[in-house]
Design a protein around this motif. Structure first.
Motif, PDB file in Angstrom:
ATOM      1  N   ILE A 108       0.844  -1.195   0.000  1.00  0.00           N
ATOM      2  CA  ILE A 108       0.000   0.000   0.000  1.00  0.00           C
ATOM      3  C   ILE A 108       0.882   1.249   0.000  1.00  0.00           C
ATOM      4  CG2 ILE A 108      -1.705   1.321   1.304  1.00  0.00           C
ATOM      5  CD1 ILE A 108      -2.729  -1.439   2.399  1.00  0.00           C
ATOM      6  N   LEU A 109       1.851   1.296   0.905  1.00  0.00           N
ATOM      7  CA  LEU A 109       2.734   2.463   0.995  1.00  0.00           C
ATOM      8  C   LEU A 109       3.652   2.592  -0.207  1.00  0.00           C
ATOM      9  CD1 LEU A 109       3.763   2.603   4.746  1.00  0.00           C
ATOM     10  CD2 LEU A 109       2.570   4.357   3.438  1.00  0.00           C
ATOM     11  N   GLY A 110       4.196   1.486  -0.681  1.00  0.00           N
ATOM     12  CA  GLY A 110       5.098   1.526  -1.834  1.00  0.00           C
ATOM     13  C   GLY A 110       4.411   2.086  -3.063  1.00  0.00           C
ATOM     14  N   SER A 132       2.297   8.990  -5.913  1.00  0.00           N
ATOM     15  CA  SER A 132       2.102  10.366  -5.430  1.00  0.00           C
ATOM     16  C   SER A 132       3.385  11.180  -5.410  1.00  0.00           C
ATOM     17  CB  SER A 132       1.522  10.335  -4.020  1.00  0.00           C
ATOM     18  OG  SER A 132       2.504   9.927  -3.084  1.00  0.00           O
ATOM     19  N   SER A 133       4.480  10.580  -5.841  1.00  0.00           N
ATOM     20  CA  SER A 133       5.796  11.231  -5.758  1.00  0.00           C
ATOM     21  C   SER A 133       6.090  11.647  -4.320  1.00  0.00           C
ATOM     22  CB  SER A 133       5.874  12.444  -6.691  1.00  0.00           C
ATOM     23  OG  SER A 133       5.689  12.050  -8.021  1.00  0.00           O
ATOM     24  N   GLY A 134       5.830  10.738  -3.422  1.00  0.00           N
ATOM     25  CA  GLY A 134       6.087  10.998  -2.009  1.00  0.00           C
ATOM     26  C   GLY A 134       5.211  12.098  -1.437  1.00  0.00           C
ATOM     27  N   GLY A 135       4.021  12.252  -2.000  1.00  0.00           N
ATOM     28  CA  GLY A 135       3.097  13.271  -1.531  1.00  0.00           C
ATOM     29  C   GLY A 135       3.272  14.615  -2.197  1.00  0.00           C
ATOM     30  N   ALA A 136       4.244  14.737  -3.088  1.00  0.00           N
ATOM     31  CA  ALA A 136       4.528  16.023  -3.725  1.00  0.00           C
ATOM     32  C   ALA A 136       3.877  16.170  -5.095  1.00  0.00           C
ATOM     33  CB  ALA A 136       6.035  16.213  -3.868  1.00  0.00           C
ATOM     34  N   GLY A 137       3.241  15.126  -5.579  1.00  0.00           N
ATOM     35  CA  GLY A 137       2.668  15.155  -6.920  1.00  0.00           C
ATOM     36  C   GLY A 137       1.456  16.054  -7.045  1.00  0.00           C
ATOM     37  N   TRP A 196       5.226  -9.091   0.053  1.00  0.00           N
ATOM     38  CA  TRP A 196       5.070  -8.014  -0.940  1.00  0.00           C
ATOM     39  C   TRP A 196       5.615  -8.409  -2.300  1.00  0.00           C
ATOM     40  CZ3 TRP A 196       9.224  -5.844  -3.400  1.00  0.00           C
ATOM     41  CH2 TRP A 196      10.488  -6.071  -2.843  1.00  0.00           C
ATOM     42  N   GLN A 197       6.574  -9.349  -2.321  1.00  0.00           N
ATOM     43  CA  GLN A 197       7.194  -9.768  -3.584  1.00  0.00           C
ATOM     44  C   GLN A 197       6.240 -10.577  -4.454  1.00  0.00           C
ATOM     45  OE1 GLN A 197      10.677 -11.458  -1.696  1.00  0.00           O
ATOM     46  NE2 GLN A 197      11.933  -9.800  -2.531  1.00  0.00           N
ATOM     47  N   LEU A 198       5.147 -11.038  -3.892  1.00  0.00           N
ATOM     48  CA  LEU A 198       4.104 -11.675  -4.691  1.00  0.00           C
ATOM     49  C   LEU A 198       3.068 -10.646  -5.156  1.00  0.00           C
ATOM     50  CD1 LEU A 198       3.482 -14.895  -2.556  1.00  0.00           C
ATOM     51  CD2 LEU A 198       4.804 -14.690  -4.664  1.00  0.00           C
ATOM     52  N   TRP A 199       2.787  -9.693  -4.305  1.00  0.00           N
ATOM     53  CA  TRP A 199       1.764  -8.687  -4.588  1.00  0.00           C
ATOM     54  C   TRP A 199       2.166  -7.725  -5.698  1.00  0.00           C
ATOM     55  CZ3 TRP A 199      -3.164  -7.833  -2.692  1.00  0.00           C
ATOM     56  CH2 TRP A 199      -3.584  -8.682  -1.671  1.00  0.00           C
ATOM     57  N   VAL A 200       3.368  -7.197  -5.643  1.00  0.00           N
ATOM     58  CA  VAL A 200       3.769  -6.168  -6.617  1.00  0.00           C
ATOM     59  C   VAL A 200       3.697  -6.690  -8.058  1.00  0.00           C
ATOM     60  CG1 VAL A 200       5.635  -4.622  -7.354  1.00  0.00           C
ATOM     61  CG2 VAL A 200       5.096  -4.835  -4.926  1.00  0.00           C
ATOM     62  N   PRO A 201       4.257  -7.859  -8.368  1.00  0.00           N
ATOM     63  CA  PRO A 201       4.117  -8.360  -9.751  1.00  0.00           C
ATOM     64  C   PRO A 201       2.661  -8.649 -10.129  1.00  0.00           C
ATOM     65  CG  PRO A 201       5.823  -9.579  -8.584  1.00  0.00           C
ATOM     66  CD  PRO A 201       5.141  -8.714  -7.573  1.00  0.00           C
ATOM     67  N   GLN A 208       9.354  -2.165 -10.996  1.00  0.00           N
ATOM     68  CA  GLN A 208      10.714  -1.910 -10.527  1.00  0.00           C
ATOM     69  C   GLN A 208      10.730  -0.739  -9.555  1.00  0.00           C
ATOM     70  OE1 GLN A 208      12.895   0.908 -11.450  1.00  0.00           O
ATOM     71  NE2 GLN A 208      14.418   0.017 -10.097  1.00  0.00           N
ATOM     72  N   ARG A 209      10.006   0.317  -9.859  1.00  0.00           N
ATOM     73  CA  ARG A 209       9.986   1.508  -8.997  1.00  0.00           C
ATOM     74  C   ARG A 209       9.350   1.205  -7.641  1.00  0.00           C
ATOM     75  NH1 ARG A 209       7.376   6.372 -11.601  1.00  0.00           N
ATOM     76  NH2 ARG A 209       8.245   7.412  -9.793  1.00  0.00           N
ATOM     77  N   VAL A 210       8.227   0.504  -7.634  1.00  0.00           N
ATOM     78  CA  VAL A 210       7.557   0.169  -6.376  1.00  0.00           C
ATOM     79  C   VAL A 210       8.448  -0.748  -5.542  1.00  0.00           C
ATOM     80  CG1 VAL A 210       5.570  -0.985  -5.325  1.00  0.00           C
ATOM     81  CG2 VAL A 210       5.231   0.545  -7.276  1.00  0.00           C
ATOM     82  N   SER A 211       9.036  -1.752  -6.173  1.00  0.00           N
ATOM     83  CA  SER A 211       9.936  -2.659  -5.457  1.00  0.00           C
ATOM     84  C   SER A 211      11.121  -1.908  -4.865  1.00  0.00           C
ATOM     85  CB  SER A 211      10.436  -3.767  -6.387  1.00  0.00           C
ATOM     86  OG  SER A 211       9.368  -4.569  -6.810  1.00  0.00           O
ATOM     87  N   ALA A 212      11.680  -0.974  -5.617  1.00  0.00           N
ATOM     88  CA  ALA A 212      12.820  -0.192  -5.129  1.00  0.00           C
ATOM     89  C   ALA A 212      12.436   0.662  -3.923  1.00  0.00           C
ATOM     90  CB  ALA A 212      13.369   0.694  -6.250  1.00  0.00           C
ATOM     91  N   VAL A 213      11.260   1.269  -3.956  1.00  0.00           N
ATOM     92  CA  VAL A 213      10.795   2.078  -2.817  1.00  0.00           C
ATOM     93  C   VAL A 213      10.612   1.201  -1.588  1.00  0.00           C
ATOM     94  CG1 VAL A 213       8.789   3.352  -1.928  1.00  0.00           C
ATOM     95  CG2 VAL A 213       9.764   3.947  -4.144  1.00  0.00           C
ATOM     96  N   ILE A 214      10.015   0.033  -1.762  1.00  0.00           N
ATOM     97  CA  ILE A 214       9.793  -0.879  -0.638  1.00  0.00           C
ATOM     98  C   ILE A 214      11.125  -1.306  -0.026  1.00  0.00           C
ATOM     99  CG2 ILE A 214       8.972  -3.185   0.009  1.00  0.00           C
ATOM    100  CD1 ILE A 214       6.670  -2.727  -2.032  1.00  0.00           C
ATOM    101  N   LYS A 215      12.083  -1.679  -0.877  1.00  0.00           N
ATOM    102  CA  LYS A 215      13.400  -2.113  -0.384  1.00  0.00           C
ATOM    103  C   LYS A 215      14.167  -0.969   0.263  1.00  0.00           C
ATOM    104  CE  LYS A 215      13.986  -5.640  -3.948  1.00  0.00           C
ATOM    105  NZ  LYS A 215      14.708  -5.952  -5.189  1.00  0.00           N
ATOM    106  N   LYS A 216      14.248   0.168  -0.423  1.00  0.00           N
ATOM    107  CA  LYS A 216      15.047   1.296   0.067  1.00  0.00           C
ATOM    108  C   LYS A 216      14.539   1.807   1.415  1.00  0.00           C
ATOM    109  CE  LYS A 216      17.143   5.580  -1.373  1.00  0.00           C
ATOM    110  NZ  LYS A 216      17.511   6.383  -2.516  1.00  0.00           N
ATOM    111  N   ASN A 217      13.230   1.811   1.595  1.00  0.00           N
ATOM    112  CA  ASN A 217      12.634   2.320   2.822  1.00  0.00           C
ATOM    113  C   ASN A 217      12.312   1.222   3.832  1.00  0.00           C
ATOM    114  OD1 ASN A 217      12.185   5.349   2.267  1.00  0.00           O
ATOM    115  ND2 ASN A 217      11.470   4.324   0.410  1.00  0.00           N
ATOM    116  N   LYS A 218      12.688  -0.018   3.487  1.00  0.00           N
ATOM    117  CA  LYS A 218      12.452  -1.177   4.354  1.00  0.00           C
ATOM    118  C   LYS A 218      11.008  -1.237   4.836  1.00  0.00           C
ATOM    119  CE  LYS A 218      17.169  -1.728   5.748  1.00  0.00           C
ATOM    120  NZ  LYS A 218      18.171  -0.765   5.880  1.00  0.00           N
ATOM    121  N   LEU A 219      10.090  -1.053   3.909  1.00  0.00           N
ATOM    122  CA  LEU A 219       8.669  -1.031   4.248  1.00  0.00           C
ATOM    123  C   LEU A 219       8.154  -2.392   4.676  1.00  0.00           C
ATOM    124  CD1 LEU A 219       7.274   1.300   1.449  1.00  0.00           C
ATOM    125  CD2 LEU A 219       7.938   1.880   3.780  1.00  0.00           C
ATOM    126  N   TYR A 220       8.882  -3.424   4.372  1.00  0.00           N
ATOM    127  CA  TYR A 220       8.459  -4.777   4.715  1.00  0.00           C
ATOM    128  C   TYR A 220       8.658  -5.101   6.180  1.00  0.00           C
ATOM    129  CZ  TYR A 220      13.415  -4.956   3.674  1.00  0.00           C
ATOM    130  OH  TYR A 220      14.760  -4.657   3.610  1.00  0.00           O
TER     131      TYR A 220
END
Length: 160
Positions: free
Chosen positions: A50-52, A58-63, A123-128, A144-156
């Motif tokens: 959901i967050l990813g 939303s571009s991190g809420g800035a869109g 999440w690795q099943l949901w995103v694809p 790729q972008r959603v997965s990168a956001v999830i990994k970079k921000n450790k949303l899991y």
């Protein structure tokens, strides 16, 4: 300015920009994490997903779509902008962020994969699955972008 100085300046500005984007995303995540967690429990969709998706769409809420329409997920639909501000857009308008998040979760419940993945926190099943369902106009890049956001921000990970 010589070639090496120009490259150094460009790298410096890129690092500054990336740092700003990361801080912006972190603030967005901190603000909406409790909402994503509660909706995750209610709908069986991982909060990381959901967050990813929200961060990317939303571009991190800035869109612009978030600012004008409270639309955090790029969902297409009706709005009042043409009547109120003479702005034409195809995106749906919401009264607040919570309504946008709930609509995203409701949209996911109508996808074919939902019953199979509901309650699965991987999440690795949901995103694809979301990507393949036609959610994005550019599925591979979106995934790729959603997965990168999830990994970079450790949303899991669980809330700290």
């Amino acid at each position: 300015m010589n070639r090496y100085s120009l490259k150094a300046v460009m790298v410096y500005y890129m690092l500054c920009f990336c740092g700003t984007v990361f801080a912006q995303n972190a603030a967005y995540i901190k603000r909406y994490r409790p909402l994503a967690d509660s909706l995750s429990e209610a709908y069986g969709i991982p909060a990381a997903v959901i967050l990813g998706v929200a961060v990317v769409e939303s571009s991190g809420g800035a869109g612009r779509t978030v600012k004008l329409l409270n639309n955090h997920f790029g969902i297409v639909g009706r709005n009042q902008l043409m009547k109120t501000k003479k702005i034409k857009t195809r995106y749906k308008q919401y009264s607040n962020a919570t309504a946008s998040y709930i609509d995203f979760c409701n949209l996911m419940t109508r996808k074919r994969f939902y019953n199979r993945l509901k309650g699965n926190n991987n999440w690795q099943l949901w995103v694809p699955a979301i990507s393949k369902s036609g959610y994005s106009e550019v599925p591979a890049v979106w995934q790729q972008r959603v997965s990168a956001v999830i990994k970079k921000n450790k949303l899991y990970t669980a809330i700290q």
